[in-house]
Write an enzyme that holds these catalytic residues in place. Sequence first.
Site, short mmCIF file in Angstrom:
data_model
loop_
_atom_site.label_atom_id
_atom_site.label_comp_id
_atom_site.label_asym_id
_atom_site.label_seq_id
_atom_site.Cartn_x
_atom_site.Cartn_y
_atom_site.Cartn_z
CG ASN A 234 -1.77 1.23 1.32
OD1 ASN A 234 -2.00 1.91 0.31
ND2 ASN A 234 -2.25 1.54 2.51
CD GLU B 170 -0.32 11.22 -3.61
OE1 GLU B 170 -1.48 11.34 -4.03
OE2 GLU B 170 -0.03 11.37 -2.40
CG ASP B 171 -0.72 15.80 -3.96
OD1 ASP B 171 0.14 15.60 -3.08
OD2 ASP B 171 -1.85 16.23 -3.69
#
Length: 921
Positions: free
Chosen positions: A725, A834-835
């Site tokens: 994950n 992460e963006d």
Amino acid sequence: ELMTGYTMLRNGGVGNGGQPWVLRWSSRIRLTWLSFTLFIILVFFPLIAHYYLTTIDDADDAGKRIFGPRTGNELCEVKHVQDLCRIRESVSEELLQLEAKRQELNSEIAKLNLKIEACKKSIENAKQDLLQLKNVISQTEHSYKELMAQNQPKLSLPIRLLPDKDDAIFPLPKSNRNCRLHNCFDYSRCPLTSGFPVYVYNSDDYPFGSSLDPLIKQAFEATVRTNVYVTENADIACVYVILVGEMQEPVMPKPTELEQQLHSLPYWRTDGHNHLIINLSRKSETQNFIYNISTGRAMIAQSTFYDVQYRPGFDIVVSPLVHAMSEPNFLEIPPQVPVKRKYLFSFQGEKIESLRSSLQEVRSFEEEIEGNAPADYDDRIITTLKAVQDSKLDFVLVEFTCKNQPKASLPTEWALCGERDDRLELLKLSTFALIITPGDTRLVISAGCAMRLFEALEVGAIPVVLGEQVQLPYNDVIRWNEAALIIPKPRITEVHFLLRSISDNDLLAMRRQGRFLWETYFSTSDNVFSTVLAIIRTRIQIPAAPIREETAVEIPHRSGKAAGTDPNMADNGDLDLGPVETEPPYASPKYLRNFTLTAMDIYRNWNSAPGPFHLFPYTPFDPVLPSEAKFLGSGTGFRPIGGGAGGSGKEFQAALGGNVPREQFTVVMLTYEREEVLMNSLERLNGLPYLNKVVVVWNSPKLPSEDLLWPDIGVPIMVVRTEKNSLNNRFLPWDEIETEAILSIDDDAHLRHDEIMFGFRVWREARDRIVGFPGRYHAWDIPHQSWLYNSNYSCELSMVLTGAAFFHKYYAYLYSYVMPQAIRDMVDEYINCEDIAMNFLVSHLTRKPPIKVTSRWTFRCPGCPQALSHDDSHFHERHKCINFFVKVYGYMPLLYTQFRVDSVLFKTRLPHDKTKCFKFI
């Protein structure tokens, strides 16, 4: 007469006629009686009648009631009413029967309507299928016409010809110095389609292997095991590599012994052609022991060369291998800002032996002007630099005598002073780092100079190289003038003026370029070895091996559920920006220019730093670049359907247009145990134009429910299973992604089709940018002296959330394989950011901000389960991420923009406090 009578009454009742007053009185009595009688009749008679009637209705005998209400049966007993009752009953029964028939007919009508709707839907589907077939046929016809017009049939790869085991012996050139690729390299072993196989000798199999530095040997072996070009089959190898240094001096073999051992290599073939001898240096005092060895036609890669030894375009100057078995710690590297540091420039070194020390007298500057150039400029350099230091116009630090014992060095070379950590601390305080080349011009590069260059680039001090004759590492493929100043020694008196005249913007650009070169080609053993192989591969014009893609492990799932129609999706605004027709799945062409890109764009690929599409030597991927988009379309007068035919209105709506007229995109959707939300999001993609496929990244260890029925949206849905994950899985370059354009979208994102199509059109005009919907920005927190993440509505932005954004697949490779691992580790630690990491990466490479489309500031679907972004710690973690990423990159790469792209037919309602925002259309 009347007047006369009246007069008589007034006079005593006797008029002229003698009438008595009694008559008048009797007349009045009659009128009064008549009025009283009429009053009695009109008032009392109705009262009496009313009383009588009510008394009759109150009688006990019901049969005597005349005016009271009667029941239905009593009415029916009346003879003339009984017929009416029978008629009423008959009519009621008929009405009930008619109502039943009406309901039955309505039911049949409803069934027929359903059948009609089903038939209409079948007809529409058949029309769409027919239209799709027509498009395929039309595209095939246009493609056929283009091929006929080009008269260039597709060629299959040639059959690979393997060289004979016993290669022909070529005559050696008159001198080893004359070796170049055309006369010392066997191209027949390296066909274009060979893939550039490299065979690496095991140094432990030869006597000199025991003399190698253990750290260098261990690092080299670890790098070889992971390199994509290394092969164990020596018979098909293009290049043979042997590691001969750095050697430990106590056990170093004699030159004649090493030469014999090299000539006895099993594939040396008398002259060593197609061999590469690597001599890596971990210390500044590494000796050039290959100088006295006959290497034949073998190429040499090392950090020290004499001019009679170095063969331009054949040998390779490599950087020293400082971090042999360790990765550089990005947190210890100083930031690139502020631009100017404490010292304008610095230099520490000591010259043990000088060329001029043997001269009895020193020539004057007047003699130099007359044309008698001095043998050594170092005395003038020392005098000039000391004068600058004494002037105190700027803070500079120059020391020409080491406080401790200087490092060993070659003759006429400036030896390093102190330990490495001490030198790095000084360079961290220096804007420029002076590098004085050896006084002996025959020494074109030395390990000491290469070490100074390495340390300067590592900590962000801009190198100033005094001596234009120097050959810097990888100089034939890197434009060093973008990261360093190379100044002839006679201009030493102008150095101070030159350094002060450089603007802050140019300083930051050079520092960023130097950091890029250090990270890409210098920092690790893997980078050094991969760079050396990439240089040879580029010289002989062999395309790079494609970078590996993540193999998608599909999760089996049942599909067939007809996707419903979302009423929100039906509202596509005032203009449907999608095409009228729908195209079949069409993958983007791959590697279209591989065989010409290597030959044409060498310098662009090695020096576009930080450029958006740089060919990293350790990521040998040749993507279809945005700048090459014109090569994807029609090369003749024929255009595929939807090509840039111009027009407006319906013509524009029906065509994708642009320079790449045939193109589709792939939706990548990350999800975690939200099946209902996921199914709803997939259904909303039904009928989306130019959608190639949907890749669902299943981020949960728990597989989907077995009875889950996936919607049929007209394109393939690939459900990919991940190893763990991680939000980084969103940007893995899955092999199932066959298009350049990727629409990264969250499973709870709610976008209309016209918005998606508009974003796709905008991305096609700016293929190197992130194009998305929700904008965010960063801000500097003055009290805490740190960066903050801000999601408030603003006229300015610096990030676009990748929960609903288009980007090029090339960035997925860079994010997963090139971006520092420390950033991906932090994303896993916080399950966040992460963006932000993707925005940092793209802005760092392109030096451009993202593009926001439409006026949307949120894209979450109403009523969806709570997402991670609703957690209270979400924003605190994003603050930490931004500051950590800035440390890794060394500066803040994000750029602000007020630019926003809206369709001319989008109706944007701005709040009253945002009316000053500019909207660019």
